[in-house]
Design an enzyme around this catalytic site. Sequence first.
Site, PDB file in Angstrom:
ATOM      1  N   LYS A  90       7.803  -2.386  12.299  1.00  0.00           N
ATOM      2  CA  LYS A  90       9.104  -2.071  12.846  1.00  0.00           C
ATOM      3  C   LYS A  90       9.017  -1.179  14.079  1.00  0.00           C
ATOM      4  O   LYS A  90       9.939  -1.129  14.888  1.00  0.00           O
ATOM      5  CB  LYS A  90       9.914  -1.281  11.792  1.00  0.00           C
ATOM      6  CG  LYS A  90      10.438  -2.080  10.657  1.00  0.00           C
ATOM      7  CD  LYS A  90      11.304  -1.192   9.760  1.00  0.00           C
ATOM      8  CE  LYS A  90      10.613  -0.995   8.452  1.00  0.00           C
ATOM      9  NZ  LYS A  90      11.302  -0.090   7.537  1.00  0.00           N
ATOM     10  N   GLY A  91       7.929  -0.450  14.189  1.00  0.00           N
ATOM     11  CA  GLY A  91       7.845   0.630  15.182  1.00  0.00           C
ATOM     12  C   GLY A  91       8.123   0.239  16.621  1.00  0.00           C
ATOM     13  O   GLY A  91       8.555   1.081  17.407  1.00  0.00           O
TER      14      GLY A  91
ATOM     15  N   GLU B  81       3.456  -3.452  20.863  1.00  0.00           N
ATOM     16  CA  GLU B  81       3.214  -2.455  19.811  1.00  0.00           C
ATOM     17  C   GLU B  81       3.763  -1.098  20.232  1.00  0.00           C
ATOM     18  O   GLU B  81       3.820  -0.792  21.426  1.00  0.00           O
ATOM     19  CB  GLU B  81       1.697  -2.316  19.575  1.00  0.00           C
ATOM     20  CG  GLU B  81       1.185  -2.972  18.318  1.00  0.00           C
ATOM     21  CD  GLU B  81       1.572  -2.235  17.031  1.00  0.00           C
ATOM     22  OE1 GLU B  81       2.594  -1.521  16.985  1.00  0.00           O
ATOM     23  OE2 GLU B  81       0.823  -2.397  16.058  1.00  0.00           O
ATOM     24  N   ASP B  82       4.131  -0.285  19.250  1.00  0.00           N
ATOM     25  CA  ASP B  82       4.525   1.083  19.556  1.00  0.00           C
ATOM     26  C   ASP B  82       3.294   1.941  19.860  1.00  0.00           C
ATOM     27  O   ASP B  82       3.261   2.687  20.812  1.00  0.00           O
ATOM     28  CB  ASP B  82       5.335   1.696  18.399  1.00  0.00           C
ATOM     29  CG  ASP B  82       4.655   1.525  17.042  1.00  0.00           C
ATOM     30  OD1 ASP B  82       3.633   0.815  16.940  1.00  0.00           O
ATOM     31  OD2 ASP B  82       5.154   2.106  16.061  1.00  0.00           O
TER      32      ASP B  82
ATOM     33  N   ASP C  69      -3.764   2.780  17.257  1.00  0.00           N
ATOM     34  CA  ASP C  69      -4.408   3.971  16.725  1.00  0.00           C
ATOM     35  C   ASP C  69      -5.858   3.603  16.378  1.00  0.00           C
ATOM     36  O   ASP C  69      -6.711   3.563  17.253  1.00  0.00           O
ATOM     37  CB  ASP C  69      -3.572   4.405  15.517  1.00  0.00           C
ATOM     38  CG  ASP C  69      -3.995   5.711  14.902  1.00  0.00           C
ATOM     39  OD1 ASP C  69      -4.630   6.517  15.579  1.00  0.00           O
ATOM     40  OD2 ASP C  69      -3.695   5.941  13.713  1.00  0.00           O
TER      41      ASP C  69
ATOM     42  N   PHE D   1       0.320  13.335  15.293  1.00  0.00           N
ATOM     43  CA  PHE D   1       1.281  12.408  14.696  1.00  0.00           C
ATOM     44  C   PHE D   1       2.600  12.510  15.450  1.00  0.00           C
ATOM     45  O   PHE D   1       3.189  13.579  15.542  1.00  0.00           O
ATOM     46  CB  PHE D   1       1.477  12.713  13.208  1.00  0.00           C
ATOM     47  CG  PHE D   1       2.238  11.627  12.518  1.00  0.00           C
ATOM     48  CD1 PHE D   1       1.585  10.479  12.087  1.00  0.00           C
ATOM     49  CD2 PHE D   1       3.607  11.720  12.330  1.00  0.00           C
ATOM     50  CE1 PHE D   1       2.286   9.447  11.477  1.00  0.00           C
ATOM     51  CE2 PHE D   1       4.316  10.706  11.717  1.00  0.00           C
ATOM     52  CZ  PHE D   1       3.647   9.567  11.288  1.00  0.00           C
ATOM     53  N   VAL D   2       3.036  11.390  15.993  1.00  0.00           N
ATOM     54  CA  VAL D   2       4.220  11.412  16.851  1.00  0.00           C
ATOM     55  C   VAL D   2       5.372  10.617  16.231  1.00  0.00           C
ATOM     56  O   VAL D   2       5.149   9.679  15.462  1.00  0.00           O
ATOM     57  CB  VAL D   2       3.889  10.852  18.253  1.00  0.00           C
ATOM     58  CG1 VAL D   2       2.924  11.763  18.972  1.00  0.00           C
ATOM     59  CG2 VAL D   2       3.332   9.431  18.183  1.00  0.00           C
TER      60      VAL D   2
ATOM     61  N   ASP E 176       8.247   6.432  13.230  1.00  0.00           N
ATOM     62  CA  ASP E 176       8.889   7.138  12.121  1.00  0.00           C
ATOM     63  C   ASP E 176       7.945   8.114  11.414  1.00  0.00           C
ATOM     64  O   ASP E 176       6.732   8.026  11.525  1.00  0.00           O
ATOM     65  CB  ASP E 176       9.349   6.130  11.074  1.00  0.00           C
ATOM     66  CG  ASP E 176       8.170   5.526  10.307  1.00  0.00           C
ATOM     67  OD1 ASP E 176       7.265   5.006  10.968  1.00  0.00           O
ATOM     68  OD2 ASP E 176       8.140   5.608   9.074  1.00  0.00           O
TER      69      ASP E 176
HETATM   70  P1  XMP Z   1      -3.659   1.166  13.679  1.00  0.00           P
HETATM   71  O1  XMP Z   1      -4.457   2.291  13.070  1.00  0.00           O
HETATM   72  O2  XMP Z   1      -3.734  -0.078  12.865  1.00  0.00           O
HETATM   73  O3  XMP Z   1      -2.215   1.752  13.608  1.00  0.00           O
HETATM   74  O4  XMP Z   1      -4.006   0.962  15.141  1.00  0.00           O
HETATM   75  C1  XMP Z   1      -1.165   1.045  13.878  1.00  0.00           C
HETATM   76  C2  XMP Z   1       0.070   1.576  13.191  1.00  0.00           C
HETATM   77  O5  XMP Z   1      -0.057   2.894  12.626  1.00  0.00           O
HETATM   78  C3  XMP Z   1       1.147   3.595  12.837  1.00  0.00           C
HETATM   79  N1  XMP Z   1       0.877   4.867  13.536  1.00  0.00           N
HETATM   80  C4  XMP Z   1       1.786   5.836  13.737  1.00  0.00           C
HETATM   81  N2  XMP Z   1       3.084   5.909  13.385  1.00  0.00           N
HETATM   82  N3  XMP Z   1       3.220   8.051  14.365  1.00  0.00           N
HETATM   83  C5  XMP Z   1       3.795   7.018  13.719  1.00  0.00           C
HETATM   84  O6  XMP Z   1       4.980   7.089  13.442  1.00  0.00           O
HETATM   85  C6  XMP Z   1       1.919   8.064  14.737  1.00  0.00           C
HETATM   86  O7  XMP Z   1       1.435   9.037  15.324  1.00  0.00           O
HETATM   87  C7  XMP Z   1       1.164   6.886  14.408  1.00  0.00           C
HETATM   88  N4  XMP Z   1      -0.140   6.525  14.629  1.00  0.00           N
HETATM   89  C8  XMP Z   1      -0.253   5.289  14.073  1.00  0.00           C
HETATM   90  C9  XMP Z   1       2.004   2.698  13.701  1.00  0.00           C
HETATM   91  O8  XMP Z   1       2.951   2.044  12.898  1.00  0.00           O
HETATM   92  C10 XMP Z   1       1.089   1.686  14.267  1.00  0.00           C
HETATM   93  O9  XMP Z   1       1.700   0.441  14.509  1.00  0.00           O
HETATM   94 MG    MG Z   2       3.587  -0.251  14.522  1.00  0.00          MG
END
Ligand code: XMP
Ligand code: MG
Length: 211
Positions: free
Chosen positions: A53-54, A113-114, A117, A167-168, A174
């Site tokens: 959803k992000g 993507e939002d 990570d 963490f943002v 969210d």
């Molecule tokens: P990966 O580790 O698969 O991560 O690259 C992807 C998903 O992890 C969530 N994510 C976050 N969500 N604040 C958030 O609210 C953060 O700082 C954060 N870091 C990772 C996010 O949904 C992303 O699509």
């Molecule tokens: Mg996401």
Amino acid sequence: KEVVSCSGRQTYHDDMAKILYTEAVISQRVAELGRQIAQDYQGKAPLVLGVLKGSFMFFSDLVRAIEPCPRGLTLDFIRASSYGSGTESTGEVKLKADLKLEKVEGRHVLLVEDIVDTALTITTVSRYLLEECGAASVATATLLDKHERRKLVYRPEYVGFLCPNEFVVGYGLDFNEEYRTIPYIGVLKPECYSHLGIEAPEPDGSGESSD
Ligand code: XMP
Ligand code: MG
């Protein structure tokens, strides 16, 4: 859902320890990304695919910024869920999409993507599109790149901002499903999660998360 009362903090804005990217800064960067994408995808009839959803807020701003819009551009969404136990993701990513294979076959897909990570999510989605759905190409536009936390090598083609390892929340992102509607991106005050007995939120912590 239990609503946690945060004494003295009236609004979500009061929960922010700091703002990393203001509305104006985001808007300017999204406009730049949109122009770049418009140039790169002219004549390619791209399929712009939001990872829910992000990405919902970034997605809706970005697609309007893809100007001039390449002919044949269409939109769709895919939902990625990570399963984890404790505070670490297992690295297993489950996908949900109502994409028909024939809709993706031969298309130039731009994933939105939002945040990237560890890159487990985006790698799984890209592989699925290329290997199972027959996409002609897959590229990624991510608003944030938390590059320090990579578990897999992945370089998104379009990056809004290189994000510090914090963490943002906000602008679609969210914490426990809250804060998504805030128009800027910030870092939470520790007291917003310390009552849950955690030192710092982990993305995709325990259980299923779908964002
Ligand atoms: P990966 O580790 O698969 O991560 O690259 C992807 C998903 O992890 C969530 N994510 C976050 N969500 N604040 C958030 O609210 C953060 O700082 C954060 N870091 C990772 C996010 O949904 C992303 O699509
Ligand atoms: Mg996401």
